[in-house]
Design an enzyme around this catalytic site. Structure first.
Site, PDB file in Angstrom:
ATOM      1  N   CYS A 193     -17.669   5.213 -36.741  1.00  0.00           N
ATOM      2  CA  CYS A 193     -17.102   5.413 -36.546  1.00  0.00           C
ATOM      3  C   CYS A 193     -18.024   7.016 -36.686  1.00  0.00           C
ATOM      4  O   CYS A 193     -18.124   6.935 -37.698  1.00  0.00           O
ATOM      5  CB  CYS A 193     -15.639   5.552 -36.868  1.00  0.00           C
ATOM      6  SG  CYS A 193     -14.480   6.294 -36.490  1.00  0.00           S
ATOM      7  N   ASP A 200     -18.080  -0.450 -37.462  1.00  0.00           N
ATOM      8  CA  ASP A 200     -18.066  -1.133 -36.614  1.00  0.00           C
ATOM      9  C   ASP A 200     -18.790  -2.462 -36.363  1.00  0.00           C
ATOM     10  O   ASP A 200     -20.418  -1.943 -36.193  1.00  0.00           O
ATOM     11  CB  ASP A 200     -18.538  -0.039 -35.429  1.00  0.00           C
ATOM     12  CG  ASP A 200     -16.548   1.421 -35.581  1.00  0.00           C
ATOM     13  OD1 ASP A 200     -15.983   1.018 -35.977  1.00  0.00           O
ATOM     14  OD2 ASP A 200     -17.323   1.837 -35.251  1.00  0.00           O
TER      15      ASP A 200
END
Length: 286
Positions: A193, A200
């Site tokens: 992120c 992620d």
């Protein structure tokens, strides 16, 4: 509507009070152009791709007029032509604001969602348009199939990896050989992120026609995103632009499916040519 601003001003990484009543002002739009400028796409320039950000919301609930909770799955399609992406934590906070709010029907909920998300995506542009949006009722939950991305799995390759920030120089194609049409996949896409640094995890599908792309170099390139800080939508656009510029395919589509976080997943698709959407989101225009 919260003014479009920088990621540092978003709810990400900050303590947030959960609204207990419907509140569209929680949505936080972020301008796409900031990142696109760094990819060589100038303001006002025609985009070199088509596509959409394909969202799935797994935790949507509201009350009917008698106070009984209702649930549904949300499928939203936000075109990449919109000037803003929607920051994911603000999306989650916005959906939570439905939890104790009463609506006459699921149609009323859908129209509020469509209006608010459209307003956020087009915020500040002087344009208005509607995004694609669908609610899936509990009676249809069992029709929502999960499938692996189709294509030749790059992860089978035994490669040595040493780059963990995007390294487009790893990409190459065999321009002195006949063109091919291929679909290549990997489960090894990981980035972080942009604001919080949280990981992620995603799978990526690369479909192309043109000079054959070196598969080992492509896999190393995908792995090179491992420590890179960028939003999902921005990563997919970077992958598209790097392959488009380095390998010069005739046609190219990049589609990523990310693991859900906080009841939401974001699955960007970017393509050089108009095409049919993946089956799981093909009905999101309804």
């Amino acid at each position: 509507m919260t003014p479009t601003t920088t990621p540092e001003h978003s709810p990400l990484g900050k303590s947030s009070a959960y609204a207990d009543q419907y509140d569209p002002s929680l949505l936080f739009p972020l301008p796409r152009q900031t990142n696109r400028t760094g990819l060589g796409i100038a303001p006002g320039q025609a985009l070199p791709f088509f596509g959409a950000d394909l969202w799935t919301g797994y935790e949507l609930s509201w009350l009917n007029l008698r106070g009984k909770p209702q649930v549904a799955l949300l499928q939203a399609q936000i075109p990449c032509e919109t000037p803003n992406l929607i920051e994911s934590k603000s999306f989650k906070l916005y959906l939570n604001s439905f939890n104790n709010s009463r609506f006459a029907s699921s149609d009323a909920v859908r129209e509020h969602l469509r209006h608010d998300l459209s307003a956020a995506a087009w915020h500040g542009s002087g344009q208005t348009a509607s995004i694609g949006l669908r609610l899936v009722s509990p009676e249809d939950f069992d029709q929502q199939a999960m499938e692996e991305l189709s294509g030749l799995n790059l992860d089978r390759l035994d490669v040595e990896c040493s780059h963990y920030h995007p390294a487009p120089e790893l990409l190459s194609a065999k321009h002195d050989e006949p063109p091919v049409t291929e679909v290549l996949t990997s489960r090894l896409l990981k980035s972080n992120c942009l604001v919080t640094g949280q990981p992620d995890w995603g799978s990526v599908q690369i479909s192309y026609s043109g000079a054959q792309i070196d598969q080992e170099g492509l896999l190393r390139y995908i792995v090179s995103f491992r420590n890179h800080n960028e939003f999902h939508e921005q990563c997919v656009e970077r992958i598209f632009m790097d392959i488009w510029q380095r390998c010069r395919p005739i046609k190219l589509t990049v589609y990523a499916r990310y693991t859900r976080r906080g009841g939401l997943d974001i699955n960007p698709l970017r393509t050089s040519h108009p095409m049919q959407l993946p089956p799981s989101v093909r009905t999101a225009r309804q």
